[in-house]
Design an enzyme around this catalytic site. Structure first.
Site, PDB file in Angstrom:
ATOM      1  CG  LEU A 140      -1.634   1.308   1.571  1.00  0.00           C
ATOM      2  CD1 LEU A 140      -2.602   1.700   0.458  1.00  0.00           C
ATOM      3  CD2 LEU A 140      -2.368   1.187   2.908  1.00  0.00           C
ATOM      4  CB  SER A 141       0.780   4.224   0.394  1.00  0.00           C
ATOM      5  OG  SER A 141       1.032   5.592   0.276  1.00  0.00           O
TER       6      SER A 141
END
Length: 489
Positions: free
Chosen positions: A157-158
Site C-alpha cells: 500500500l502506498s
C-alpha cells in the site's frame, strides 16, 4: 535557535512531509485496532544479513501444505506490520487457501515516517538495501516454511506499493506476481526530492519509456514477467490516479501487449476492472479503479468469502481488494492441507452466448466427480458433466471463466486456462471525436496537472487545450478508451 539550524530543521520536516503517503491520522486509528492474536503474527530474527535494516514478521497457518505459495505484504508510511496484518485481510485467505504471509516492517530509523524507500536507489535496487532484505525474507520462508519459489507474490500500500513495483522490476525472477495499491510505478523517483512530484503527477513518459525503467532494473532479463494488479481510488489526492495509468502503461509495455484492455467490467464498490491479456489469452495486467475512493487499501468487512479486512484510516470500505488480488494470482485454486490434485481440464471453450447466458464446454478429466465453474474468480456452479450454461447474465458484458475438476472427496484440482465470453446485445459502442477541451466539457474525460485523462481507462490524452484531438470509444457506458483509428464518430 540560530537561523541556519532552523532552516535545516524546516527543510527536513518539509522533505518528510513530501514522503507522507499516508496521513498522520493513521496513528490514531492504529491505537484502537486490536492487537495481533496470540500465536498469529510472529517476529522472525536471523533471516539474513539484512542490509536494509528491516524487521520480519510472518503469519503461518497451522498445517501449512508443502510447497504452498508465499505472499509478501508491505505496509504504508507510519504503519506497522501488525497494522497490515490486522486490517488488510491477508491472514483470512492464508487460512482459507493455504499459504504463508511475510510482513516486512521498516521503522523511523530508516525513514522519519517509517516509509519504505521506493525513491532511494540505495534501498530499492537489486541486491541493495531494503529490497535485498525483503528477498532474504523470501529465501528464509522457502527454507523454513517450505514455500514454493515459483509462487511468490508481493503486494503493498502506498509507499509499500511503490516498493512493490520496484521489487517486481528488480527481482522478476523471484516474484511471480504483484499488486500495487495506491502506489507508484517502478523507478518513478530516484531521489527524495523527486518523490512528492511522482505522487501528484509522474513524469509524462511513453509506455516504452516506463517499460525501460523495469528492463533497466535487471538488465538482460528477458522473462517471464510478473503478473501485476493495480488498485487505485479515483478520489486519491495523495497518490494521484495518474500513477495507476503510468503503472498500467509500464507493465503492459513490459509484457508487450498494448494499452487497450481485453475486457472491462464492473465489480462491487463502484469498481471498474480492466484486464489486459497476454498472447495466450491469460490476464497479465489488471487495473481496478474504485470510484470515489481516496487514498488507501480497499477492504470490505464481513464473514463472506469475498469479505475481508477492518476499516480505519487508509483501510477504506469498498470491496475486498485482497480477495480479488488472490484470485488474480490463482491462490484460491490450492488444496489446503496438501494432497494430490486433479489436473486442469483442457479445451475450455465458449460454445454459445445469448443476451443473458453463456454456454461452456471442456474435456472430461479422469477421476473427476464434478467440476467447479468460476466466473470472474468466484465459484458460481458445480456440475457433473463437462459443460455448463451460466444464466442470468447482463447483455453486452464480458465475463471470464475457469473450470476445475473436483475429486470424490470434494478437493478441487488445478484450474483451467481462462476464457472470456461476451454476451450479445446491450448498448453498442459509441465513438466521439473532439478536442481535448471539448471531451472534458462533455464529461468524457477529466483534467489533472494540465493533462487530460479519459474517464474510466485513465489513458493520457495529452495537454488540456483545443489543439489536440482524439476519438474516444465508450463501452461500457461511462468507460472511455482512445480509439483514434477504426472507430467512426
Amino acid at each position: 535557535m540560530r537561523p541556519s539550524i532552523l532552516r535545516r530543521l524546516l527543510r527536513r520536516v518539509a522533505a518528510a512531509a513530501a514522503l507522507a503517503l499516508v496521513a498522520t491520522t493513521l496513528s490514531t486509528a492504529a491505537a484502537v485496532r486490536p492487537a495481533a492474536a496470540a500465536g498469529g503474527l510472529q517476529q522472525v530474527t536471523g533471516f539474513g544479513s539484512n542490509p536494509g535494516n528491516l524487521q520480519m514478521y510472518a503469519y503461518v497457518p497451522s498445517a501449512l501444505p508443502a510447497n504452498a505459495p508465499l505472499v509478501v505484504a508491505l505496509h504504508g508510511c507510519t504503519q506497522t506490520a501488525n497494522d497490515y496484518y490486522t486490517s488488510s485481510g491477508w491472514p483470512k485467505y492464508a487460512d482459507l487457501w493455504g499459504f504463508a504471509v511475510v510482513f516486512p516492517q521498516t521503522t523511523a530509523a530508516n525513514n522519519p515516517l517509517s516509509c519504505f524507500g521506493w525513491f532511494d536507489p540505495a534501498e530499492d535496487g537489486r541486491g541493495r538495501g531494503e529490497a535485498a532484505s525483503v528477498v532474504q525474507m523470501v529465501e528464509y520462508a522457502k527454507q523454513r516454511y517450505g514455500s514454493d519459489g515459483r509462487r511468490v507474490y508481493v503486494t503493498g500500500l502506498s509507499a509499500g506499493g511503490g516498493m512493490t513495483a520496484d521489487l517486481l522490476a528488480a527481482y522478476p525472477d523471484v516474484f511471480a506476481g504483484g499488486s500495487v495499491a495506491s502506489g507508484l510505478p517502478a523507478q518513478c523517483a530516484t531521489s527524495q526530492a523527486a518523490a512528492s512530484g511522482c505522487q501528484t503527477g509522474p513524469q509524462k513518459l511513453t509506455p516504452a519509456q516506463w517499460g525501460d525503467k523495469v528492463r533497466g532494473a535487471h538488465p538482460g532479463y528477458a522473462g517471464p514477467w510478473p503478473r501485476v494488479a493495480i488498485w487505485q481510488g479515483t478520489a486519491d489526492y495523495t497518490v494521484y490516479p495518474a500513477n495507476a495509468t503510468a503503472l498500467r502503461d509500464q507493465w503492459t509495455d513490459v509484457w508487450g501487449i498494448g494499452q487497450t484492455p481485453s475486457a472491462t467490467d464492473g465489480l462491487p464498490g463502484g469498481t471498474t476492472r480492466s484486464v489486459y491479456d497476454d498472447a495466450s489469452g491469460n490476464p497479465a495486467v489488471v487495473t481496478y479503479s474504485v470510484a470515489g475512493m481516496g487514498h488507501g487499501l480497499a477492504v470490505s468487512p464481513g464473514s463472506g468469502t469475498e469479505n475481508c479486512g477492518a476499516t480505519g484510516a487508509y483501510f477504506l470500505n469498498a470491496l475486498c481488494s485482497t480477495y480479488h488480488t488472490g484470485v488474480f494470482w490463482g491462490l484460491d485454486q490450492g488444496v489446503p492441507g496438501g494432497g494430490e490434485q486433479l489436473p486442469a481440464p483442457s479445451g475450455l471453450r465458449v460454445t454459445g452466448v445469448t443476451a443473458d447466458s453463456v454456454s461452456l464446454a471442456w474435456d472430461a478429466v479422469a477421476g473427476a466427480g464434478s467440476y467447479a465453474v468460476r466466473r470472474d474468480g468466484a465459484q458460481v456452479a458445480t456440475t457433473a458433466s463437462p459443460s455448463y450454461t451460466d444464466p442470468g447474465r447482463t447483455a453486452g458484458t464480458a465475463y471470464r471463466y475457469t473450470v476445475a475438476a473436483v475429486d470424490g472427496a470434494g478437493a478441487p484440482g488445478t484450474a483451467s486456462a481462462q476464457v472470456t465470453a461476451t454476451t450479445t446485445g446491450g448498448a453498442p459502442a459509441r465513438c466521439f471525436t473532439a478536442t481535448n477541451y471539448a471531451q472534458v466539457a462533455a464529461g468524457r474525460a477529466r483534467t489533472a496537472g494540465g493533462y487530460v485523462y479519459a474517464n474510466g481507462s485513465d489513458q493520457n490524452m495529452g495537454l488540456y487545450n483545443v489543439f489536440v484531438t482524439h476519438t474516444l470509444r465508450e463501452s461500457p457506458p461511462g468507460y472511455f478508451v482512445i480509439a483514434d483509428t477504426g472507430c467512426t464518430a
